[in-house]
Design a protein around this motif. Structure first.
Motif, PDB file in Angstrom:
ATOM      1  N   PHE A  59       0.819  -1.211   0.000  1.00 42.40           N
ATOM      2  CA  PHE A  59       0.000   0.000   0.000  1.00 42.40           C
ATOM      3  C   PHE A  59       0.853   1.261   0.000  1.00 42.40           C
ATOM      4  CE2 PHE A  59      -2.445   3.238   2.422  1.00 42.40           C
ATOM      5  CZ  PHE A  59      -3.458   3.445   1.501  1.00 42.40           C
ATOM      6  N   PHE A  60       1.890   1.285   0.833  1.00 41.48           N
ATOM      7  CA  PHE A  60       2.770   2.455   0.907  1.00 41.48           C
ATOM      8  C   PHE A  60       3.921   2.256  -0.076  1.00 41.48           C
ATOM      9  CE2 PHE A  60       0.862   2.024   5.164  1.00 41.48           C
ATOM     10  CZ  PHE A  60       0.168   3.221   5.205  1.00 41.48           C
ATOM     11  N   ARG A  61       3.955   3.074  -1.090  1.00 38.50           N
ATOM     12  CA  ARG A  61       4.907   2.885  -2.182  1.00 38.50           C
ATOM     13  C   ARG A  61       6.213   3.638  -1.989  1.00 38.50           C
ATOM     14  NH1 ARG A  61       0.792   3.340  -7.430  1.00 38.50           N
ATOM     15  NH2 ARG A  61      -0.248   1.322  -7.095  1.00 38.50           N
ATOM     16  N   ASP A  62       6.237   4.603  -1.113  1.00 43.58           N
ATOM     17  CA  ASP A  62       7.451   5.391  -0.928  1.00 43.58           C
ATOM     18  C   ASP A  62       8.452   4.605  -0.080  1.00 43.58           C
ATOM     19  OD1 ASP A  62       8.473   8.424  -1.173  1.00 43.58           O
ATOM     20  OD2 ASP A  62       9.087   7.576   0.741  1.00 43.58           O
ATOM     21  N   PRO A  63       9.665   4.393  -0.573  1.00 43.15           N
ATOM     22  CA  PRO A  63      10.657   3.608   0.196  1.00 43.15           C
ATOM     23  C   PRO A  63      10.998   4.225   1.545  1.00 43.15           C
ATOM     24  CG  PRO A  63      11.345   3.856  -2.103  1.00 43.15           C
ATOM     25  CD  PRO A  63      10.174   4.771  -1.902  1.00 43.15           C
ATOM     26  N   ALA A  64      11.088   5.558   1.609  1.00 40.52           N
ATOM     27  CA  ALA A  64      11.418   6.206   2.886  1.00 40.52           C
ATOM     28  C   ALA A  64      10.336   5.937   3.926  1.00 40.52           C
ATOM     29  CB  ALA A  64      11.596   7.707   2.675  1.00 40.52           C
ATOM     30  N   LEU A  65       9.072   5.994   3.507  1.00 40.47           N
ATOM     31  CA  LEU A  65       7.969   5.741   4.435  1.00 40.47           C
ATOM     32  C   LEU A  65       7.971   4.282   4.883  1.00 40.47           C
ATOM     33  CD1 LEU A  65       5.436   6.461   5.962  1.00 40.47           C
ATOM     34  CD2 LEU A  65       4.135   6.263   3.828  1.00 40.47           C
ATOM     35  N   ARG A  66       8.211   3.360   3.980  1.00 39.35           N
ATOM     36  CA  ARG A  66       8.261   1.949   4.363  1.00 39.35           C
ATOM     37  C   ARG A  66       9.375   1.689   5.372  1.00 39.35           C
ATOM     38  NH1 ARG A  66       7.220   0.739  -1.274  1.00 39.35           N
ATOM     39  NH2 ARG A  66       9.427   0.238  -1.563  1.00 39.35           N
ATOM     40  N   GLU A  67      10.510   2.361   5.204  1.00 36.18           N
ATOM     41  CA  GLU A  67      11.599   2.186   6.150  1.00 36.18           C
ATOM     42  C   GLU A  67      11.230   2.723   7.527  1.00 36.18           C
ATOM     43  OE1 GLU A  67      15.244   1.245   7.864  1.00 36.18           O
ATOM     44  OE2 GLU A  67      14.217   0.513   6.079  1.00 36.18           O
ATOM     45  N   LEU A  68      10.537   3.847   7.573  1.00 33.61           N
ATOM     46  CA  LEU A  68      10.104   4.404   8.861  1.00 33.61           C
ATOM     47  C   LEU A  68       9.127   3.462   9.559  1.00 33.61           C
ATOM     48  CD1 LEU A  68       9.599   8.167   7.941  1.00 33.61           C
ATOM     49  CD2 LEU A  68      11.477   7.153   9.229  1.00 33.61           C
ATOM     50  N   ILE A  69       8.207   2.890   8.804  1.00 35.22           N
ATOM     51  CA  ILE A  69       7.249   1.956   9.394  1.00 35.22           C
ATOM     52  C   ILE A  69       7.977   0.728   9.937  1.00 35.22           C
ATOM     53  CG2 ILE A  69       5.315   0.428   8.876  1.00 35.22           C
ATOM     54  CD1 ILE A  69       4.310   2.515   6.896  1.00 35.22           C
ATOM     55  N   TRP A 180       4.193  11.106   8.922  1.00 30.91           N
ATOM     56  CA  TRP A 180       5.149  11.371   7.840  1.00 30.91           C
ATOM     57  C   TRP A 180       4.516  12.239   6.760  1.00 30.91           C
ATOM     58  CZ3 TRP A 180       5.584  10.063   2.607  1.00 30.91           C
ATOM     59  CH2 TRP A 180       6.860  10.227   2.053  1.00 30.91           C
ATOM     60  N   LEU A 181       3.272  11.963   6.400  1.00 28.55           N
ATOM     61  CA  LEU A 181       2.579  12.779   5.400  1.00 28.55           C
ATOM     62  C   LEU A 181       2.373  14.206   5.899  1.00 28.55           C
ATOM     63  CD1 LEU A 181      -0.087  10.175   4.212  1.00 28.55           C
ATOM     64  CD2 LEU A 181       1.894  10.989   2.911  1.00 28.55           C
ATOM     65  N   THR A 182       2.052  14.343   7.183  1.00 31.45           N
ATOM     66  CA  THR A 182       1.890  15.686   7.762  1.00 31.45           C
ATOM     67  C   THR A 182       3.205  16.441   7.719  1.00 31.45           C
ATOM     68  OG1 THR A 182       0.129  14.869   9.220  1.00 31.45           O
ATOM     69  CG2 THR A 182       1.177  16.945   9.825  1.00 31.45           C
ATOM     70  N   LEU A 183       4.296  15.752   8.008  1.00 29.23           N
ATOM     71  CA  LEU A 183       5.613  16.387   7.924  1.00 29.23           C
ATOM     72  C   LEU A 183       5.899  16.844   6.499  1.00 29.23           C
ATOM     73  CD1 LEU A 183       8.416  17.141   9.024  1.00 29.23           C
ATOM     74  CD2 LEU A 183       9.109  14.748   8.645  1.00 29.23           C
ATOM     75  N   GLN A 184       5.611  16.007   5.527  1.00 35.66           N
ATOM     76  CA  GLN A 184       5.842  16.390   4.138  1.00 35.66           C
ATOM     77  C   GLN A 184       4.995  17.598   3.755  1.00 35.66           C
ATOM     78  OE1 GLN A 184       8.250  14.886   2.212  1.00 35.66           O
ATOM     79  NE2 GLN A 184       8.670  13.900   4.178  1.00 35.66           N
ATOM     80  N   ALA A 185       3.737  17.636   4.188  1.00 35.18           N
ATOM     81  CA  ALA A 185       2.861  18.750   3.857  1.00 35.18           C
ATOM     82  C   ALA A 185       3.337  20.043   4.518  1.00 35.18           C
ATOM     83  CB  ALA A 185       1.429  18.437   4.281  1.00 35.18           C
ATOM     84  N   ASP A 186       3.736  19.958   5.780  1.00 36.56           N
ATOM     85  CA  ASP A 186       4.204  21.164   6.464  1.00 36.56           C
ATOM     86  C   ASP A 186       5.518  21.668   5.874  1.00 36.56           C
ATOM     87  OD1 ASP A 186       2.032  21.345   8.118  1.00 36.56           O
ATOM     88  OD2 ASP A 186       2.953  20.229   9.762  1.00 36.56           O
ATOM     89  N   PRO A 258      18.524  10.672  15.728  1.00 34.78           N
ATOM     90  CA  PRO A 258      17.928  11.593  14.758  1.00 34.78           C
ATOM     91  C   PRO A 258      17.413  10.840  13.541  1.00 34.78           C
ATOM     92  CG  PRO A 258      20.074  12.373  15.492  1.00 34.78           C
ATOM     93  CD  PRO A 258      19.924  10.971  16.006  1.00 34.78           C
ATOM     94  N   LEU A 259      16.382  11.402  12.934  1.00 34.40           N
ATOM     95  CA  LEU A 259      15.779  10.797  11.760  1.00 34.40           C
ATOM     96  C   LEU A 259      16.563  11.194  10.518  1.00 34.40           C
ATOM     97  CD1 LEU A 259      12.013  11.479  12.515  1.00 34.40           C
ATOM     98  CD2 LEU A 259      13.324   9.435  12.997  1.00 34.40           C
ATOM     99  N   ASN A 260      16.921  10.218   9.729  1.00 36.79           N
ATOM    100  CA  ASN A 260      17.585  10.493   8.455  1.00 36.79           C
ATOM    101  C   ASN A 260      16.534  10.532   7.358  1.00 36.79           C
ATOM    102  OD1 ASN A 260      20.195  10.473   9.623  1.00 36.79           O
ATOM    103  ND2 ASN A 260      20.205   8.226   9.581  1.00 36.79           N
ATOM    104  N   LEU A 261      15.779  11.610   7.351  1.00 31.80           N
ATOM    105  CA  LEU A 261      14.685  11.741   6.395  1.00 31.80           C
ATOM    106  C   LEU A 261      15.165  12.457   5.143  1.00 31.80           C
ATOM    107  CD1 LEU A 261      11.782  12.789   8.776  1.00 31.80           C
ATOM    108  CD2 LEU A 261      12.296  10.523   7.882  1.00 31.80           C
TER     109      LEU A 261
END
Length: 478
Positions: A59-69, A180-186, A258-261
């Protein structure tokens, strides 16, 4: 002796009788299909029913998001506590299950006692020794199913905690995705605010030069400065929100490093981050939601508790026996003729307890009715959440398209107003209105896009966080 053994065998044969009510799943308090209407894409009910596997990795296609999960699933403390809770209830079930079996113990005792001559009847002092080795058995015959009902209750509570763990896992996945989506939007809103500030500062510089040569008025110069200050306020607000978003995401991940985003990209929210959730799903898939599974297991546990409360009105029969050997000399402990045995059955019949047993049964039945209401409420809530998600899925597509069109129209309006102001056709107030409108519609578009993606995540969560055709269904759900 033979009669005693026959009696025991008869009692064992009679054991296993249960006073637990037969479990029946309550009627589903919702419609058989999803709602239809203008807010929904076509007819969800007319779509072909299907079963499919859709896990969070798909469902989540973004690799960065999958790694965070993945990191959150390994380190989140709420999920860890839920797993430990499952282990705890598994241990409680094993404790309750052990009560159904005989308790066997082995004991070896020895004692030596010296009796003084002045208290001994013979007038001489002596030493008495006694040694014994005993194998004891204690067993409560579960003739009316009290212990078995308690075992069943513990088993269903254990199953409920397993479902609660899965529910916690799905909620964590959705929470990480939404954070994560909220962070991207902000971050995107922060970038829009910075771009707007640059445009306002450029406009202020031009207005200042026009004012210096007597072309622009003091009012226009003041309006330009106000626009710059407004943009600066927005930058600080979104800078704060981005920092808070990172803190929230760090808490969900369960680690202090720290997050390596990846850096925010202007078009990141426009990319294909999420897979499409199919709408043609029958409403009975709600029974795969962990929270509904948990509610039904809790209902089954309350049903089993009624059997234990009913059985408490009947006698309790316990069998206690021992076999062993005893001797006054340690060396003769296992000699011939030193064996002994005893058999002590007992029965306890409740005669007067001031209505305690009746009250316990009433409480068990009321608790079962409460669990029925909570189970039905869980289904209704799940149905509402899916229906809301389906409505959002259809309407957000049209809303975002309209918002894109509004952004393009506002950009044209801004460019036209700027040219007309520079050529002296319109006042600065018209240009300022165009700037503010463009800034507002850009912000609104990003907020709408965030709301759309969050609604997709919530729909994914509402449908159980994905479907697995090999998933174990609730016993009796077929």
């Amino acid at each position: 002796m033979k009669r005693s053994l026959l009696s025991v065998a008869l009692l064992v044969a009679l054991s296993g009788c249960s006073l637990m009510p037969e479990y029946q799943r309550p009627e589903t308090p919702t419609a058989a299909g999803w709602p239809e209407g203008e807010a929904y894409v076509g007819s969800a009910n007319a779509a072909q029913e299907q079963q499919m596997e859709l896990d969070w990795q798909s469902f989540f296609r973004d690799p960065a998001l999958r790694e965070l999960i993945r990191v959150a699933l390994e380190n989140n403390r709420d999920l860890r506590a839920a797993a430990l809770n499952v282990d705890a209830y598994r241990a409680l079930y094993r404790i309750q299950r052990a009560d159904l079996l005989p308790l066997v113990s082995g004991d070896v005792d020895g004692s030596r006692t010296r009796t003084p001559e002045d208290v001994n009847q013979t007038g001489d002092s002596d030493i008495n020794s006694q040694y014994s080795a005993t194998l004891g058995v204690a067993w409560e015959l579960d003739l009316f199913g009290r212990l078995d009902s308690l075992r069943e209750q513990a088993l269903q509570q254990y199953f409920a905690t397993e479902a609660a763990q899965r529910s916690t896992r799905i909620s964590l996945i959705a929470s990480v995705a939404n954070a994560w989506l909220t962070l991207q939007a902000d971050q995107a809103l922060l970038q829009v605010s910075r771009d707007t500030l640059n445009a306002y500062e450029e406009s202020l510089s031009l207005t200042q030069r026009s004012f210096d040569v007597g072309v622009a008025s003091a009012l226009e110069l003041s309006q330009a400065r106000s626009a710059v200050d407004t943009a600066r306020v927005g930058i600080e607000r979104y800078t704060r929100q981005v920092a808070q978003d990172r803190n929230a995401l760090t808490l969900l991940l369960g680690r202090g490093s720290p997050l390596n985003l990846p850096a925010a990209a202007d078009n990141r929210l426009e990319s294909d981050l999420l897979a499409t959730v199919p709408v043609g799903l029958p409403s009975d898939l709600l029974y795969m939601r962990p929270d509904i599974i948990q509610a039904e297991y809790q209902l089954r546990a309350a049903n089993a508790n009624i059997g234990a409360a009913r059985a408490a009105f009947f006698p309790r029969i316990s069998l206690t026996g021992a076999v062993g050997t005893a001797s006054s000399e340690l060396s003769g402990l296992f000699d011939g003729g030193s064996s002994y045995w005893n058999f002590s059955p007992s029965i306890s019949v409740p005669i007067f307890n001031a209505g305690q047993l009746r009250a316990n049964l009433d409480y068990a039945e009321i608790s079962r009715n409460i669990q029925v209401a909570q189970y039905e409420q869980a289904i209704q809530t799940a149905f509402r959440e899916v229906a809301d998600g389906l409505a959002a899925q259809a309407t957000y597509v049209r809303q975002l398209q309209a918002q894109r069109d509004l952004v393009e129209a506002s950009e044209d309006y801004y460019r036209l107003a700027e040219r007309r102001y520079r050529t002296g056709v319109d006042s600065y107030l018209t240009l300022l209105d165009a700037q503010r409108q463009l800034f507002e519609v850009q912000q609104q578009y990003l907020n709408d896009r965030l709301a759309q993606m969050i609604s997709e995540v919530e729909l994914f969560k509402a449908l159980g966080g994905g479907w697995d055709t090999n998933a174990e269904a609730i016993p009796g759900s077929g």
